[in-house]
Design a protein around this motif. Structure first.
Motif, mmCIF file in Angstrom:
data_model
loop_
_atom_site.group_PDB
_atom_site.id
_atom_site.type_symbol
_atom_site.label_atom_id
_atom_site.label_comp_id
_atom_site.label_asym_id
_atom_site.label_seq_id
_atom_site.Cartn_x
_atom_site.Cartn_y
_atom_site.Cartn_z
ATOM 1 N N GLN A 1 52.423 76.232 109.485
ATOM 2 C CA GLN A 1 53.228 77.076 110.360
ATOM 3 C C GLN A 1 54.561 77.458 109.732
ATOM 4 O O GLN A 1 55.159 78.456 110.130
ATOM 5 N N ASP A 2 55.002 76.675 108.763
ATOM 6 C CA ASP A 2 56.347 76.869 108.199
ATOM 7 C C ASP A 2 56.299 77.483 106.802
ATOM 8 O O ASP A 2 56.677 78.639 106.598
ATOM 9 N N LYS A 3 55.810 76.717 105.836
ATOM 10 C CA LYS A 3 55.818 77.179 104.445
ATOM 11 C C LYS A 3 54.590 76.631 103.734
ATOM 12 O O LYS A 3 54.569 75.491 103.288
ATOM 13 N N VAL A 4 53.577 77.472 103.595
ATOM 14 C CA VAL A 4 52.287 77.025 103.065
ATOM 15 C C VAL A 4 52.401 76.574 101.614
ATOM 16 O O VAL A 4 51.657 75.696 101.165
ATOM 17 N N SER A 5 53.323 77.142 100.876
ATOM 18 C CA SER A 5 53.448 76.785 99.461
ATOM 19 C C SER A 5 53.889 75.339 99.264
ATOM 20 O O SER A 5 53.832 74.820 98.155
ATOM 21 N N ASP A 6 54.327 74.661 100.344
ATOM 22 C CA ASP A 6 54.703 73.244 100.249
ATOM 23 C C ASP A 6 53.481 72.324 100.300
ATOM 24 O O ASP A 6 53.625 71.116 100.140
ATOM 25 N N ILE A 7 52.320 72.890 100.523
ATOM 26 C CA ILE A 7 51.105 72.079 100.602
ATOM 27 C C ILE A 7 50.808 71.489 99.230
ATOM 28 O O ILE A 7 51.238 72.015 98.206
ATOM 29 N N SER A 8 50.085 70.386 99.201
ATOM 30 C CA SER A 8 49.787 69.734 97.927
ATOM 31 C C SER A 8 48.306 69.407 97.831
ATOM 32 O O SER A 8 47.591 69.342 98.840
ATOM 33 N N LEU A 9 47.852 69.201 96.604
ATOM 34 C CA LEU A 9 46.459 68.829 96.383
ATOM 35 C C LEU A 9 46.160 67.488 97.047
ATOM 36 O O LEU A 9 45.086 67.294 97.627
ATOM 37 N N ASN A 10 47.102 66.554 96.978
ATOM 38 C CA ASN A 10 46.930 65.254 97.620
ATOM 39 C C ASN A 10 46.676 65.399 99.111
ATOM 40 O O ASN A 10 45.816 64.733 99.682
ATOM 41 N N MET A 11 47.451 66.255 99.749
ATOM 42 C CA MET A 11 47.336 66.434 101.189
ATOM 43 C C MET A 11 45.980 67.009 101.569
ATOM 44 O O MET A 11 45.376 66.613 102.578
ATOM 45 N N LEU A 12 45.474 67.933 100.767
ATOM 46 C CA LEU A 12 44.231 68.620 101.114
ATOM 47 C C LEU A 12 42.979 67.800 100.807
ATOM 48 O O LEU A 12 41.900 68.134 101.295
ATOM 49 N N GLN A 13 43.112 66.746 100.004
ATOM 50 C CA GLN A 13 41.929 66.001 99.592
ATOM 51 C C GLN A 13 41.138 65.464 100.778
ATOM 52 O O GLN A 13 39.916 65.405 100.741
ATOM 53 N N ARG A 14 41.811 65.086 101.834
ATOM 54 C CA ARG A 14 41.113 64.550 102.999
ATOM 55 C C ARG A 14 40.261 65.614 103.690
ATOM 56 O O ARG A 14 39.278 65.307 104.364
ATOM 57 N N TYR A 15 40.611 66.893 103.520
ATOM 58 C CA TYR A 15 39.974 67.957 104.281
ATOM 59 C C TYR A 15 38.809 68.622 103.537
ATOM 60 O O TYR A 15 38.135 69.462 104.115
ATOM 61 N N TYR A 16 38.591 68.278 102.276
ATOM 62 C CA TYR A 16 37.426 68.818 101.570
ATOM 63 C C TYR A 16 36.177 68.061 102.001
ATOM 64 O O TYR A 16 36.253 66.879 102.355
ATOM 65 N N ASP A 17 35.022 68.737 101.945
ATOM 66 C CA ASP A 17 33.803 68.078 102.406
ATOM 67 C C ASP A 17 33.095 67.300 101.301
ATOM 68 O O ASP A 17 31.938 66.915 101.445
ATOM 69 N N TYR A 18 33.785 67.076 100.183
ATOM 70 C CA TYR A 18 33.245 66.223 99.118
ATOM 71 C C TYR A 18 34.411 65.637 98.335
ATOM 72 O O TYR A 18 35.550 66.091 98.458
ATOM 73 N N ASP A 19 34.116 64.636 97.534
ATOM 74 C CA ASP A 19 35.155 63.943 96.768
ATOM 75 C C ASP A 19 35.428 64.707 95.478
ATOM 76 O O ASP A 19 34.638 64.653 94.533
ATOM 77 N N ILE A 20 36.555 65.413 95.428
ATOM 78 C CA ILE A 20 36.853 66.248 94.259
ATOM 79 C C ILE A 20 37.169 65.416 93.022
ATOM 80 O O ILE A 20 37.081 65.904 91.895
ATOM 81 N N THR A 21 37.541 64.148 93.206
ATOM 82 C CA THR A 21 37.909 63.309 92.064
ATOM 83 C C THR A 21 36.700 62.935 91.205
ATOM 84 O O THR A 21 36.870 62.429 90.101
ATOM 85 N N LEU A 22 35.486 63.164 91.702
ATOM 86 C CA LEU A 22 34.291 62.842 90.931
ATOM 87 C C LEU A 22 33.945 63.931 89.919
ATOM 88 O O LEU A 22 33.079 63.738 89.077
ATOM 89 N N SER A 23 34.619 65.067 89.999
ATOM 90 C CA SER A 23 34.352 66.185 89.098
ATOM 91 C C SER A 23 34.838 65.867 87.690
ATOM 92 O O SER A 23 35.935 65.345 87.501
ATOM 93 N N LYS A 24 34.018 66.195 86.701
ATOM 94 C CA LYS A 24 34.405 65.985 85.303
ATOM 95 C C LYS A 24 35.618 66.845 84.950
ATOM 96 O O LYS A 24 36.502 66.421 84.215
ATOM 97 N N PHE A 25 35.652 68.051 85.490
ATOM 98 C CA PHE A 25 36.786 68.943 85.263
ATOM 99 C C PHE A 25 38.073 68.311 85.792
ATOM 100 O O PHE A 25 39.116 68.343 85.127
ATOM 101 N N TYR A 26 38.008 67.727 86.973
ATOM 102 C CA TYR A 26 39.173 67.076 87.588
ATOM 103 C C TYR A 26 39.671 65.932 86.720
ATOM 104 O O TYR A 26 40.870 65.777 86.500
ATOM 105 N N ARG A 27 38.747 65.143 86.195
ATOM 106 C CA ARG A 27 39.132 63.971 85.403
ATOM 107 C C ARG A 27 39.627 64.343 84.012
ATOM 108 O O ARG A 27 40.439 63.631 83.426
ATOM 109 N N ASP A 28 39.158 65.465 83.476
ATOM 110 C CA ASP A 28 39.495 65.845 82.098
ATOM 111 C C ASP A 28 40.632 66.860 82.029
ATOM 112 O O ASP A 28 40.621 67.757 81.186
ATOM 113 N N GLY A 29 41.616 66.720 82.883
ATOM 114 C CA GLY A 29 42.789 67.591 82.821
ATOM 115 C C GLY A 29 42.874 68.607 83.934
ATOM 116 O O GLY A 29 43.924 69.239 84.122
ATOM 117 N N GLY A 30 41.785 68.795 84.662
ATOM 118 C CA GLY A 30 41.792 69.784 85.734
ATOM 119 C C GLY A 30 42.693 69.417 86.893
ATOM 120 O O GLY A 30 43.181 70.287 87.611
#
Length: 525
Positions: A194-223
């Motif tokens: 409602q205030d400033k969307v650019s303040d959102i963070s990847l950490n905050m959104l992790q709970r709202y994805y329907d899968y675990d993004i940390t299991l991605s090879k891209f995520y682990r290798d610098g992504g």
């Protein structure tokens, strides 16, 4: 000698009947503790352990200790009363050091005593001052005493709620490695959307994805680092675009009866006197994380962003599954193409420039002779001394900057210069340049276009004027040379402003996007 021994007598007990005492239940431990505290308070002569701690803390609040040796201190329920004299001396010395911004090694129990002081309102004048002290304790001891994280991530949230501090919980979430209670996370996400969307963070959104993004090879290798950089910007882009084109945002629409109320017990497992701020605090929130459509949308945005960044970074493989609608996917991909190209170009290491100060001073002196020679009136040219003319000729051959100036800004008498569509302003004139529309047209503009015009720099306004002129290619190059930059960078900077205000790219290639050209038909020149 008297015999005091007695003969033992035995009684028979019938075990077939259940004793009457079996019907009396064993009281819960918390009931016993509460009952004991109530009894002590009722008598008026004895304080509870929490109240006694607060009374002692008020007396110790301004005490300072001299240099004292460290003494081990480990207690499950640390207070002043369980310290011995040596431990008290060390505590007072250590607390003085902490208050002065030094954080020597110590035991966790000493740390807890100071934290208990702060959460009970002792040792600070304003809630913000107390928050800052708690934060510094956490930041400076979290690596040395990892157990601290378990408690502080909860107590800091309680502190913010009980003092109704107008601040973001995102900082606490960052300190705790991405943790916030689910209902608090929903409340914080609602505030950001409602205030400033650019303040959102990847950490905050992790709970709202329907899968675990940390299991991605891209995520682990610098992504991970790349996604942390771009996801907030992409979310802000999509939010702005949806608001402008569909009059909706990313935040789900809720009915008033869907709001939930939570009662949160304050400062669990701490020595805290609940007569100060109360036993609990209540707040309301919307259960965003339970909205299937929202979860699906943010997951698709994440997938689209990751796939495009995989492509830009040359990472093999793409995420499969449900994809984002073509309109939004195209918006994200265009934005990332532009932004990534710009930032990659800026990250290229520039060659080191070394300036010969003596030669520079000599050139400046020669340039001054040239300036004087060129500004002499024609009718006084015969009075110029031969040696001054010679010096001017030599200097004019050695000063490249002067030659460049002559090419960019023709002399008043030159008849070969091409007509200029936009007069390039310099000096104080630049400050007065603003993008303006005719009054009748400006009244019909949406608010985001007025904001766009307000955010443009004078240099960017001149660039737009050039694009609206008859010979944009020639004039754009001339404008870029005047400001010592490249045409591409001028255009990209305008696109950055457009993304932040109207939510879309304004310029494609080196022309204004046809969808928006009609907005500029009534721009004042």
């Amino acid at each position: 000698m008297k015999d005091n021994s007695r003969q033992l007598e035995f009684m028979e007990i019938d075990l077939s009947e259940e004793p009457e005492t079996a019907a009396v239940p064993v009281p819960d431990r918390s009931t016993i503790v509460q009952s004991a505290q109530d009894t002590m308070q009722h008598r008026g002569s004895t304080l509870s352990s929490e109240k006694r701690f607060v009374e002692e803390a008020k007396q110790w609040a301004e005490m300072e200790g001299g240099v004292s040796p460290w003494v081990p201190f480990m207690s499950y329920w640390p207070t002043y009363g369980v310290m011995n004299e040596a431990q008290r001396k060390w505590y007072l010395f250590w607390r003085k050091e902490v208050r002065q911004g030094r954080y020597p090694d110590t035991d966790l129990s000493y740390l807890f005593v100071h934290i208990y002081e702060l959460i009970n309102g002792i040792g600070w004048r304003t809630p913000q001052e107390g928050y800052d002290q708690l934060k510094q304790l956490w930041v400076n001891y979290r690596e040395r005493l990892p157990q601290l994280n378990i408690y502080m991530q909860e107590w800091m949230v309680d502190y913010v709620l009980v003092h109704e501090m107008e601040m973001s919980l995102s900082e606490i979430m960052g300190l705790s490695g991405g943790y916030l209670p689910a209902e608090m996370l929903d409340m914080e996400l609602q505030r950001i959307l409602q205030d400033k969307v650019s303040d959102i963070s990847l950490n905050m959104l992790q709970r709202y994805y329907d899968y675990d993004i940390t299991l991605s090879k891209f995520y682990r290798d610098g992504g991970k680092e790349v996604m942390e950089q771009y996801i907030p910007r992409v979310m802000a882009l999509v939010q702005s675009y949806l608001e402008r084109t569909r009059q909706v945002g990313l935040l789900p629409e809720f009915q008033p009866n869907e709001e939930r109320k939570v009662e949160r017990v304050l400062f669990r497992k701490a020595v805290y006197d609940d007569s100060i701020y109360g036993r609990s605090v209540s707040f309301r929130y919307m259960p965003i994380g339970e909205q299937a459509e929202f979860v699906l949308m943010v997951t698709r945005i994440y997938r689209c962003t990751e796939n495009k960044l995989r492509e830009l970074l040359g990472f093999r493989g793409r995420l499969r599954g449900q994809t984002l609608e073509a309109e939004l996917a195209n918006l994200i991909e265009r934005y990332l193409d532009k932004t990534y190209a710009i930032e990659k170009a800026e990250s290229v290491e520039q060659p080191m420039i070394r300036i010969d100060t003596e030669k520079l001073a000599s050139l400046q002196q020669e340039s001054e002779y040239v300036r004087m020679a060129l500004t002499i009136e024609d009718d006084h040219s015969s009075e110029v001394k031969d040696e001054e003319v010679n010096s001017a000729n030599v200097a004019s051959n050695s000063v490249d900057a002067l030659e460049a100036r002559d090419e960019i800004t023709p002399t008043e008498g030159s008849m070969e210069s091409e007509p200029c569509a936009v007069e390039i302003a310099t000096g104080a004139q630049v400050e007065s340049i603003r993008l303006q529309w005719d009054e009748s047209a400006e009244a019909d503009l949406d608010e985001e276009w007025l904001l766009f015009a307000k955010e443009l720099s004078p240099q960017q306004v001149q660039t737009i004027h050039v694009l609206l002129g008859a010979t944009p290619d020639t004039e754009l190059m001339r404008l870029a040379e005047q400001y010592g930059t490249m045409p591409t960078l001028l255009l990209d900077e305008i696109n950055d402003v457009a993304m932040e205000t109207i939510g879309d790219l304004l310029i494609d290639g080196d022309r204004i996007v046809p969808d928006y050209i009609d907005v500029f038909e009534h721009v004042k020149r």
